[in-house]
Design a protein around this motif. Sequence first.
Motif, PDB file in Angstrom:
ATOM      1  N   ARG A   1      38.268  39.934  46.017  1.00 34.27           N
ATOM      2  CA  ARG A   1      37.304  40.865  45.999  1.00 34.27           C
ATOM      3  C   ARG A   1      36.555  40.434  44.480  1.00 34.27           C
ATOM      4  O   ARG A   1      37.277  40.659  43.535  1.00 34.27           O
ATOM      5  CB  ARG A   1      37.477  42.210  45.911  1.00 34.27           C
ATOM      6  CG  ARG A   1      36.322  43.224  45.797  1.00 34.27           C
ATOM      7  CD  ARG A   1      36.818  44.695  46.271  1.00 34.27           C
ATOM      8  NE  ARG A   1      35.809  45.473  45.778  1.00 34.27           N
ATOM      9  CZ  ARG A   1      35.873  46.237  44.393  1.00 34.27           C
ATOM     10  NH1 ARG A   1      36.945  46.067  43.724  1.00 34.27           N
ATOM     11  NH2 ARG A   1      34.778  46.898  44.241  1.00 34.27           N
ATOM     12  N   LYS A   2      35.411  39.960  44.512  1.00 36.81           N
ATOM     13  CA  LYS A   2      34.835  39.230  43.377  1.00 36.81           C
ATOM     14  C   LYS A   2      34.813  40.499  41.992  1.00 36.81           C
ATOM     15  O   LYS A   2      35.039  40.284  41.022  1.00 36.81           O
ATOM     16  CB  LYS A   2      33.519  38.824  43.531  1.00 36.81           C
ATOM     17  CG  LYS A   2      33.533  37.460  44.125  1.00 36.81           C
ATOM     18  CD  LYS A   2      33.995  36.442  43.330  1.00 36.81           C
ATOM     19  CE  LYS A   2      34.113  34.951  43.744  1.00 36.81           C
ATOM     20  NZ  LYS A   2      35.075  34.276  43.078  1.00 36.81           N
ATOM     21  N   GLU A   3      34.637  41.655  42.482  1.00 40.84           N
ATOM     22  CA  GLU A   3      34.511  42.718  41.262  1.00 40.84           C
ATOM     23  C   GLU A   3      35.684  42.912  40.738  1.00 40.84           C
ATOM     24  O   GLU A   3      35.691  43.057  39.453  1.00 40.84           O
ATOM     25  CB  GLU A   3      33.897  43.924  42.036  1.00 40.84           C
ATOM     26  CG  GLU A   3      32.298  44.005  42.638  1.00 40.84           C
ATOM     27  CD  GLU A   3      32.303  43.407  44.014  1.00 40.84           C
ATOM     28  OE1 GLU A   3      31.251  43.438  44.659  1.00 40.84           O
ATOM     29  OE2 GLU A   3      33.338  43.177  44.639  1.00 40.84           O
ATOM     30  N   THR A   4      36.756  42.930  41.527  1.00 36.37           N
ATOM     31  CA  THR A   4      38.166  42.927  40.887  1.00 36.37           C
ATOM     32  C   THR A   4      38.693  41.796  39.932  1.00 36.37           C
ATOM     33  O   THR A   4      39.086  41.984  39.080  1.00 36.37           O
ATOM     34  CB  THR A   4      39.178  43.395  41.894  1.00 36.37           C
ATOM     35  OG1 THR A   4      38.842  44.387  43.002  1.00 36.37           O
ATOM     36  CG2 THR A   4      40.530  43.627  41.316  1.00 36.37           C
ATOM     37  N   LEU A   5      38.189  40.583  40.586  1.00 28.49           N
ATOM     38  CA  LEU A   5      38.435  39.327  39.833  1.00 28.49           C
ATOM     39  C   LEU A   5      37.710  39.449  38.395  1.00 28.49           C
ATOM     40  O   LEU A   5      38.272  39.135  37.492  1.00 28.49           O
ATOM     41  CB  LEU A   5      37.837  38.213  40.543  1.00 28.49           C
ATOM     42  CG  LEU A   5      38.671  37.834  41.575  1.00 28.49           C
ATOM     43  CD1 LEU A   5      38.224  36.724  42.541  1.00 28.49           C
ATOM     44  CD2 LEU A   5      40.246  37.213  41.362  1.00 28.49           C
ATOM     45  N   ASP A   6      36.445  39.944  38.585  1.00 32.71           N
ATOM     46  CA  ASP A   6      35.523  40.300  37.165  1.00 32.71           C
ATOM     47  C   ASP A   6      36.463  41.150  36.272  1.00 32.71           C
ATOM     48  O   ASP A   6      36.354  40.958  35.099  1.00 32.71           O
ATOM     49  CB  ASP A   6      34.418  40.818  37.459  1.00 32.71           C
ATOM     50  CG  ASP A   6      33.391  39.816  38.173  1.00 32.71           C
ATOM     51  OD1 ASP A   6      33.605  38.556  37.947  1.00 32.71           O
ATOM     52  OD2 ASP A   6      32.365  39.982  38.811  1.00 32.71           O
TER      53      ASP A   6
ATOM     54  N   ILE B   1      39.541  33.878  35.165  1.00 36.06           N
ATOM     55  CA  ILE B   1      39.641  34.671  36.603  1.00 36.06           C
ATOM     56  C   ILE B   1      38.304  35.073  37.250  1.00 36.06           C
ATOM     57  O   ILE B   1      38.361  34.821  38.504  1.00 36.06           O
ATOM     58  CB  ILE B   1      40.337  35.774  36.326  1.00 36.06           C
ATOM     59  CG1 ILE B   1      41.918  35.561  35.682  1.00 36.06           C
ATOM     60  CG2 ILE B   1      40.690  36.654  37.455  1.00 36.06           C
ATOM     61  CD1 ILE B   1      42.669  36.634  35.177  1.00 36.06           C
ATOM     62  N   ALA B   2      37.325  35.252  36.479  1.00 31.87           N
ATOM     63  CA  ALA B   2      36.089  35.519  37.337  1.00 31.87           C
ATOM     64  C   ALA B   2      35.403  34.487  38.157  1.00 31.87           C
ATOM     65  O   ALA B   2      34.860  34.635  39.027  1.00 31.87           O
ATOM     66  CB  ALA B   2      35.046  36.036  36.150  1.00 31.87           C
ATOM     67  N   GLY B   3      35.942  33.263  37.779  1.00 33.80           N
ATOM     68  CA  GLY B   3      35.220  32.201  38.448  1.00 33.80           C
ATOM     69  C   GLY B   3      36.177  31.524  39.580  1.00 33.80           C
ATOM     70  O   GLY B   3      35.831  30.728  40.335  1.00 33.80           O
ATOM     71  N   ALA B   4      37.615  32.170  39.602  1.00 32.39           N
ATOM     72  CA  ALA B   4      38.450  31.678  40.669  1.00 32.39           C
ATOM     73  C   ALA B   4      38.093  32.438  42.024  1.00 32.39           C
ATOM     74  O   ALA B   4      37.482  33.207  42.069  1.00 32.39           O
ATOM     75  CB  ALA B   4      39.650  32.187  40.176  1.00 32.39           C
TER      76      ALA B   4
END
Length: 172
Positions: A52-57, A70-73
């Motif tokens: 989930r992109k929000e969680t990666l962010d 991590i946000a770009g992974a």
Amino acid sequence: MELIDIMLKRRSTRKFNDEPVSKEELDKILHAALLAPTSMNRKPCNFMVVERKETLDELSKSKDHGAELIAGADKAIVVIADTFIADTWIEDSSIALTYMHLMATELGLGSCWVQIHLRTKDGKDSEELVRDILKIDNHYRVVGIMALGHSEDIPKPHELTDIDKNKIHFLV
């Protein structure tokens, strides 16, 4: 490819493209993690796959510096270890992270181990922040997060000539 070739090729990647990591690639990386040896075969590690992109962010902001990637992974695997099972959670988690790193290299994926243990964000413990983000109990410890994705920005492999053999000491 021989193991030494994979070791030479393994490099930390901090920029990823938009191509998703396939289920097959992810499964191989997770299998590698589960095959990692642990002290007395107690297997205290669990692997939380974050897509989930929000969680990666959120995870990318879990320490003062070095987690932004991590946000770009495409995905991240958070290695958590149950301290009720083993006191060797640092070692066991580190081996699992290494196995995942090597498998990602074998598959041609970009990967980067983001250290969480002993790190802070604005004076707060990074492990606590990650536990809060993922809603996990305090008896789980977090050594690191493996960021994964496809990349055109993987550094060139090391060469055997890069090895500092002065670090080897023979006791006779």
